[in-house]
Design an enzyme around this catalytic site. Structure first.
Site, PDB file in Angstrom:
ATOM      1  N   ASN A   1       0.867  -1.174   0.000  1.00 49.01           N
ATOM      2  CA  ASN A   1       0.000   0.000   0.000  1.00 49.01           C
ATOM      3  C   ASN A   1       0.906   1.228   0.000  1.00 49.01           C
ATOM      4  OD1 ASN A   1      -1.829   2.015   0.478  1.00 49.01           O
ATOM      5  ND2 ASN A   1      -2.729   1.088   2.319  1.00 49.01           N
TER       6      ASN A   1
ATOM      7  N   ARG B   1      -2.498  -1.967  -3.623  1.00 45.78           N
ATOM      8  CA  ARG B   1      -3.660  -1.097  -3.518  1.00 45.78           C
ATOM      9  C   ARG B   1      -3.486   0.049  -4.513  1.00 45.78           C
ATOM     10  NH1 ARG B   1      -5.423   2.726   1.479  1.00 45.78           N
ATOM     11  NH2 ARG B   1      -7.524   3.069   0.748  1.00 45.78           N
TER      12      ARG B   1
ATOM     13  N   HIS C   1     -12.700   4.091  -0.331  1.00 50.39           N
ATOM     14  CA  HIS C   1     -12.763   3.109   0.770  1.00 50.39           C
ATOM     15  C   HIS C   1     -13.394   1.798   0.301  1.00 50.39           C
ATOM     16  CE1 HIS C   1     -12.860   6.526   3.993  1.00 50.39           C
ATOM     17  NE2 HIS C   1     -11.609   6.156   3.750  1.00 50.39           N
TER      18      HIS C   1
ATOM     19  N   ARG D   1     -11.251  16.599   6.936  1.00 48.02           N
ATOM     20  CA  ARG D   1     -11.987  16.939   5.707  1.00 48.02           C
ATOM     21  C   ARG D   1     -13.421  17.324   6.049  1.00 48.02           C
ATOM     22  NH1 ARG D   1     -10.747  11.629   2.355  1.00 48.02           N
ATOM     23  NH2 ARG D   1      -9.124  11.143   3.849  1.00 48.02           N
TER      24      ARG D   1
ATOM     25  N   GLU E   1      -8.095  -4.188   5.298  1.00 49.15           N
ATOM     26  CA  GLU E   1      -7.936  -3.911   3.873  1.00 49.15           C
ATOM     27  C   GLU E   1      -6.837  -4.776   3.266  1.00 49.15           C
ATOM     28  OE1 GLU E   1      -8.086   0.356   5.078  1.00 49.15           O
ATOM     29  OE2 GLU E   1      -8.946   0.607   3.092  1.00 49.15           O
TER      30      GLU E   1
END
Ligand code: AMP
Length: 387
Positions: free
Chosen positions: A7, A81, A169, A227, A370
């Protein structure tokens, strides 16, 4: 089959080596501050390295020699990823020149993510030549969102240029969808809440994403650590037209200085919980806003799916904040949803099931994974007849 999951971020690279299909973790580590002169750091389970890491290639070189010391862990495949798959990628793919070219062509849609993702791919081709590599996309799970949901109500020519919701996601939500199916075959209408530093909600119908809170980029939807989540675009126009703010400034404000940090000065939910207990006004307001936003998505998605069978909490806040779970589930009895206060305090003691006995909707706390999902998808691409 041992699968190395990579990743790669702009200045970091995380890895896990998993034995598949068992899902057994063999080793893991991470590199930080890549590209920052002499400040680089690699953490292996039994040692660390500090010094110059000019590129992802240098990290892969060091990882390769670390893995070479462990002959018991030959690498059979690598799963990467990749954040943005655009409209091109609806599922994971084996990497070849054409795939790399397509990932490159999406740089403009994900300027912060796809370039380091590709750098990770090219570096591993150099150090692990001949080993099959697979790209797993964060956007792919959301490619099942129908046109009436993924389009924006703007002139069609922009849609033809690729302006639409893509969603993010997806690797996490896809993992959650599978875990829910394993736990309950009856859970057809599911809302998955990924509440980490970034946060998003997904409506999952029969295992497929049908609506999602992030959009063209990862700014919309839920309130996040730094965010903003949903905001009226008129605010951006006002900033540009009346205050002559630049795109760069606006991007910094919405991505780095907003969300929980903008509201309170803190982006870590643990700190906010501490202030909430002291009844600090800004923390009370921020948590109320955070939870209200989540509720709007739960209600909206229940409306779109004509009901709800399961609600899932995952990622840092979803897995660990009993306060946020409690507040989110308050006053949702109209949906037939009721949280068990005791179970909510210790979900791990209850196999992650935290709903009350009489709750029609199941409530799960499921740790996301993940890396395991990337390894599982990589395994599936290379062994298509395995399940
Ligand atoms: P993630 O992006 O999934 O790693 O989630 C990171 C966020 O999870 C952090 O910013 C914290 O706000 C939150 N978090 C982690 N542990 C806890 C905890 N024990 N209680 C509340 N929030 C937590």
């Amino acid at each position: 089959m041992n699968i190395l999951v990579l990743n790669a971020g702009s200045s970091s690279l995380k890895w896990q080596l998993l034995q598949m299909p068992e899902g057994k973790l063999l080793t893991k580590g991470l590199a930080e501050r890549i590209g920052e002169r002499d400040k680089g750091r690699i953490i292996f389970p039994d040692r660390s390295f500090e010094g110059d890491l000019p590129s992802h290639t240098r990290v892969l070189e060091k990882l390769k020699s670390y893995l070479d010391e462990h002959a018991a862990w030959p690498i059979h495949a690598i799963g990467h990823r990749v954040v943005h798959g655009g409209n091109e990628f609806v599922e994971p793919v084996r990497i070849n020149e054409k795939v790399k070219q397509k990932i490159r062509s999406l740089f403009n849609l994900a300027p912060l993510h796809n370039p380091p993702n590709l750098a990770g791919i090219e570096a591993s081709e150099q150090y692990f030549p001949g080993i099959p590599q697979v790209a797993v996309f964060d956007t792919a799970f959301h490619q099942t969102i129908p046109e009436f949901e993924h389009r924006y109500a703007i002139p069609e020519k922009f849609y033809r240029d690729g302006i639409r919701q893509y969603g993010f996601h997806g690797i996490s939500h896809s993992y959650i969808a599978k875990q829910v199916m394993k736990k309950s075959r009856a859970a057809v209408k599911v809302v998955s809440l990924h509440l980490g530093n970034g946060a998003s909600a997904t409506a999952i119908l029969n295992g497929k994403s049908v609506a999602h809170s992030m959009g063209f980029g990862p700014l919309s939807g839920l309130i996040m650590g730094t965010r903003s989540g949903d905001i009226d675009p008129s605010v951006l126009l006002y900033w540009m037209q009346q205050l002559a703010m630049t795109a760069y400034e606006i991007s910094r404000i919405l991505n780095k200085e907003s969300g929980l940090r903008g509201l309170t000065g803190y982006n870590d939910m643990r700190e906010l919980e501490r202030l909430y207990e002291k009844r600090e006004a800004r923390a009370l307001l921020a948590i109320r806003m955070y939870v209200n936003r989540i509720k709007k998505y739960i209600g909206g998605y229940a409306a779109l799916m004509n009901g709800l069978d399961a609600l899932v909490f995952t990622a840092g806040i979803g897995e660990h904040s009993s306060l946020i779970r409690k507040k989110t589930c308050e006053d949702l009895d109209y949906l037939g949803l009721s949280l068990d206060a005791e179970k909510n305090l210790n979900p791990q003691l209850h196999d992650g099931l935290v709903h009350a006995e009489d709750s029609r909707v199941k409530i799960y706390v499921i740790p996301t994974n993940e890396e395991l999902e990337i390894a599982a998808q990589t395994y599936q691409v290379l062994n298509p007849h395995s399940s």
